[in-house]
Motif scaffolding. Sequence first.
Motif, PDB file in Angstrom:
ATOM      1  N   GLU A 265       1.032  -1.208   0.069  1.00 28.74           N
ATOM      2  CA  GLU A 265       0.140  -0.215  -0.221  1.00 28.74           C
ATOM      3  C   GLU A 265       1.006   1.029  -0.267  1.00 28.74           C
ATOM      4  O   GLU A 265       1.663   1.213   0.873  1.00 28.74           O
ATOM      5  CB  GLU A 265      -0.822   0.477   1.054  1.00 28.74           C
ATOM      6  CG  GLU A 265      -1.792   1.119   1.187  1.00 28.74           C
ATOM      7  CD  GLU A 265      -2.871   1.169   2.268  1.00 28.74           C
ATOM      8  OE1 GLU A 265      -4.327   1.131   1.825  1.00 28.74           O
ATOM      9  OE2 GLU A 265      -2.343   0.975   3.228  1.00 28.74           O
ATOM     10  N   SER A 268       4.021   2.694  -5.846  1.00 31.57           N
ATOM     11  CA  SER A 268       3.042   2.968  -7.752  1.00 31.57           C
ATOM     12  C   SER A 268       3.921   2.018  -8.207  1.00 31.57           C
ATOM     13  O   SER A 268       4.866   1.713  -7.875  1.00 31.57           O
ATOM     14  CB  SER A 268       4.161   3.907  -7.939  1.00 31.57           C
ATOM     15  OG  SER A 268       2.865   5.130  -7.009  1.00 31.57           O
ATOM     16  N   GLU A 287     -10.589  -3.253 -15.528  1.00 30.89           N
ATOM     17  CA  GLU A 287     -10.718  -3.677 -14.703  1.00 30.89           C
ATOM     18  C   GLU A 287     -11.713  -4.959 -13.352  1.00 30.89           C
ATOM     19  O   GLU A 287     -12.801  -4.260 -13.929  1.00 30.89           O
ATOM     20  CB  GLU A 287     -10.460  -2.938 -13.256  1.00 30.89           C
ATOM     21  CG  GLU A 287     -11.457  -1.695 -13.388  1.00 30.89           C
ATOM     22  CD  GLU A 287     -11.372  -0.691 -12.319  1.00 30.89           C
ATOM     23  OE1 GLU A 287     -10.737  -0.468 -11.609  1.00 30.89           O
ATOM     24  OE2 GLU A 287     -11.661  -0.048 -11.028  1.00 30.89           O
ATOM     25  N   LEU A 304      -0.522   2.689 -11.899  1.00 32.66           N
ATOM     26  CA  LEU A 304      -0.729   2.619 -10.428  1.00 32.66           C
ATOM     27  C   LEU A 304       0.097   3.403  -9.567  1.00 32.66           C
ATOM     28  O   LEU A 304       0.751   3.056  -9.349  1.00 32.66           O
ATOM     29  CB  LEU A 304      -1.219   1.302  -9.818  1.00 32.66           C
ATOM     30  CG  LEU A 304      -1.798   0.405 -10.910  1.00 32.66           C
ATOM     31  CD1 LEU A 304      -2.366  -0.995 -10.252  1.00 32.66           C
ATOM     32  CD2 LEU A 304      -3.540   0.730 -11.065  1.00 32.66           C
ATOM     33  N   VAL A 307      -0.600   3.114  -4.430  1.00 31.45           N
ATOM     34  CA  VAL A 307      -2.044   2.158  -3.974  1.00 31.45           C
ATOM     35  C   VAL A 307      -2.516   2.222  -3.226  1.00 31.45           C
ATOM     36  O   VAL A 307      -1.754   2.116  -2.176  1.00 31.45           O
ATOM     37  CB  VAL A 307      -0.877   1.341  -4.639  1.00 31.45           C
ATOM     38  CG1 VAL A 307      -1.877  -0.843  -4.825  1.00 31.45           C
ATOM     39  CG2 VAL A 307      -0.422   0.969  -5.925  1.00 31.45           C
ATOM     40  N   SER A 308      -3.792   1.943  -3.158  1.00 30.14           N
ATOM     41  CA  SER A 308      -5.240   1.868  -2.010  1.00 30.14           C
ATOM     42  C   SER A 308      -5.562   0.169  -2.198  1.00 30.14           C
ATOM     43  O   SER A 308      -5.060  -0.783  -2.972  1.00 30.14           O
ATOM     44  CB  SER A 308      -5.495   2.582  -1.544  1.00 30.14           C
ATOM     45  OG  SER A 308      -6.964   2.715  -2.644  1.00 30.14           O
ATOM     46  N   ASP A 311      -7.209  -0.786  -5.064  1.00 30.24           N
ATOM     47  CA  ASP A 311      -6.764  -1.237  -6.763  1.00 30.24           C
ATOM     48  C   ASP A 311      -6.481  -2.651  -6.407  1.00 30.24           C
ATOM     49  O   ASP A 311      -5.786  -3.400  -7.186  1.00 30.24           O
ATOM     50  CB  ASP A 311      -5.458  -0.735  -6.549  1.00 30.24           C
ATOM     51  CG  ASP A 311      -5.825   1.505  -6.615  1.00 30.24           C
ATOM     52  OD1 ASP A 311      -6.536   1.859  -7.673  1.00 30.24           O
ATOM     53  OD2 ASP A 311      -4.752   1.901  -6.517  1.00 30.24           O
ATOM     54  N   TYR A 315      -6.470  -7.033 -13.374  1.00 33.58           N
ATOM     55  CA  TYR A 315      -6.800  -6.223 -14.198  1.00 33.58           C
ATOM     56  C   TYR A 315      -6.571  -7.082 -15.800  1.00 33.58           C
ATOM     57  O   TYR A 315      -5.887  -8.077 -15.674  1.00 33.58           O
ATOM     58  CB  TYR A 315      -5.928  -4.747 -14.319  1.00 33.58           C
ATOM     59  CG  TYR A 315      -6.016  -4.689 -13.139  1.00 33.58           C
ATOM     60  CD1 TYR A 315      -6.236  -2.661 -13.455  1.00 33.58           C
ATOM     61  CD2 TYR A 315      -5.219  -4.850 -11.648  1.00 33.58           C
ATOM     62  CE1 TYR A 315      -6.539  -2.192 -11.808  1.00 33.58           C
ATOM     63  CE2 TYR A 315      -5.319  -3.548 -11.098  1.00 33.58           C
ATOM     64  CZ  TYR A 315      -5.869  -2.485 -11.140  1.00 33.58           C
ATOM     65  OH  TYR A 315      -6.396  -2.084 -10.148  1.00 33.58           O
ATOM     66  N   VAL A 334      -3.073  -6.151  -3.126  1.00 34.51           N
ATOM     67  CA  VAL A 334      -2.519  -5.064  -1.703  1.00 34.51           C
ATOM     68  C   VAL A 334      -2.134  -5.409  -0.741  1.00 34.51           C
ATOM     69  O   VAL A 334      -2.964  -5.776  -0.004  1.00 34.51           O
ATOM     70  CB  VAL A 334      -3.537  -3.359  -1.690  1.00 34.51           C
ATOM     71  CG1 VAL A 334      -2.216  -2.788  -1.810  1.00 34.51           C
ATOM     72  CG2 VAL A 334      -3.519  -3.416  -3.804  1.00 34.51           C
TER      73      VAL A 334
END
Length: 642
Positions: A265, A268, A287, A304, A307-308, A311, A315, A334
């Motif tokens: 988390e 990127s 997604e 991305l 990222v949280s 996410d 994908y 994540v």
Amino acid sequence: MWQPHVFVVLFGLLSLYGKGANCQHGYTLNAQQSVSVASGLCVEIPCTFTVPAGSTLSTRVTGIWKTTDTPSFIAASTEASMVSEGTKGRFTLTGKVHEKTCSFSISNAQPADQGEYVFRFEDGYHKYTYSSYKLSVSVTDLPEPTISPVGEQIAGKPITLTCTAHPAPQGCKGNITWGGNFSMFIENIYNYEREDQAGKVTSISDITVTPSQREHNSPLTCTVTYSGVSTNSSITLDVQYSPSINIRVSGYNGTYENKSLTITEGDSVNISCNVNCNPMADISWGEGQGYNVIKAPRERVLVLQNVSVADGVTYTCLARNTHGSVSGTVSVTVEYAPRSPFISNCTSEGCRVEAIEGTSLSLLCSAESNPPANLSWAKTGQNSTDPLNSSSGRLDVSHVTTDNGGDYMCRARNKHGNSTVSITVVILYAPRGLTFNYCAVNGCFVEGNSSVKVQEGNSLYLRCDADGNPVANVSWVKQMQNGTITQISLTAQLNVTNVTAEHGGNYMCQTINRIGNTSKSISVVVIKTLTKDKIHLEGFMFGGIFVLLLAAITAVLVMRYKKKRRPPEEVEGSQRSPPNNYEVVYANIKRKTREPNMDPSPPNEGESPDKDLQYVTLDFSKLKPKSSPEPQETLYTEVKRK
């Protein structure tokens, strides 16, 4: 690997026929004025000549072709020894000179062969050079073969390609081979020739192949070989095929197609969708299960940032062209540090849970995290963790005691961090440990006995204390003489300012909370108070009685002493004397119980320890002689016994 060679032949021949003007002599020559031949190819040049009438040529006549630039250079002759080294074996005088033909041929033409040539014959003394008739020979570049059709090939679909050499004389026709750096499946190669009306031969080769995606942009070569000289032509295969996908992630090695990618988390990441296809495909990113498009066509990189948890989905990259479509997926997971733990028993902020003493207690702690957190319990102020099962997040107590009360902390920890939450455990129990606080004039103290004494007219202060959680409600009741129970006070204090006999009796302290109740009794004894005059009179009487009693005892002791010291005759005489009318003093003791009279009063006076009174009666009438009697009187006094 099979690598054929391709040869291409180009032959050009320009012909102009001319007639000599030296007719008066009878010497004429009929031949082409110019000849064009491709380098490495061959050409046949027809030629005839005449001599004056009446002249004949013997069979031993020698024909010669030579260049005009270097007259001594013999290109061709019927006499092989006369031919120069540069053309020997390539230039051949094929005509029969004695029959007046001067034809000759050139094979494997070289650029140095280019120039002007003239014919001459020698037959003994009969010699002649046809200098007015010059043959111009030009040598051109070797032409390349052609490959058709030129265009698109489709992967997996057979196609036939044709290589065609340029026309050449029969004597120097080409041999066609195929080659290239490819591994496609070759189904057939077919070579054949086509002859035109001029007798020229065109070499042709057909190849049938099934190209694949690997052969896209690979060369295919057709080579034509003529007597050791070759030429070729190549094309680049334009193989069309449906898309294929490789998904790659920045900072990671390997291909992540149809695999899971773990991201922390806040990080990127760039996810690239590398598509291999022909023609170019339209690329889009989606997604989730519903394939929600998040990138426009031809956007092959999915970025991305920061990222949280949201996410963390699957994908999909979709690529489509005229020959088909394909998709590749990557599942993003994540990871993050534990969120604030949640305790199942907590329903409000400032978590607090109650447990009744003697029951069981179970606290379940959970925390949202990835990877799953290790959960442990600790009691505030202690270094110990949950001894039962700290990893499960459950704290179990089978039999709750007051020692289990206090503040507890649940800690959730994983490799990305930790988080804690606290809870207060409150142990509830019924009232217990009742104690009485009694105050009197000499101070307050805890009454351990089941009764207290208070002097009539003084104040009484009683307090009932109980240990309980929640705090118990305390009240006082009194058992009346008729057996009924009367509530005296709704508080823990019982306060009476002027105690009377009516205040004596049995009192009960009752305590109750929502867990249970208990009670304890105490007896209040009221001691009656004496007035000052009565106290003085009784004291005087008691003192007088004590003095008289002491005197009587002394007199008796003296008389006995004297009697022992008399002579025997006196003693004997005295024994015969009439009896003495005096008698020993006696005591009559009576017990009289007094009723306690109590009225609650403040704690400002002392208590009297007496429980009952003793009465003594003394009779002194018999201590005096009967001849002089005195009035008899009985004295009473109160004797207090401690």
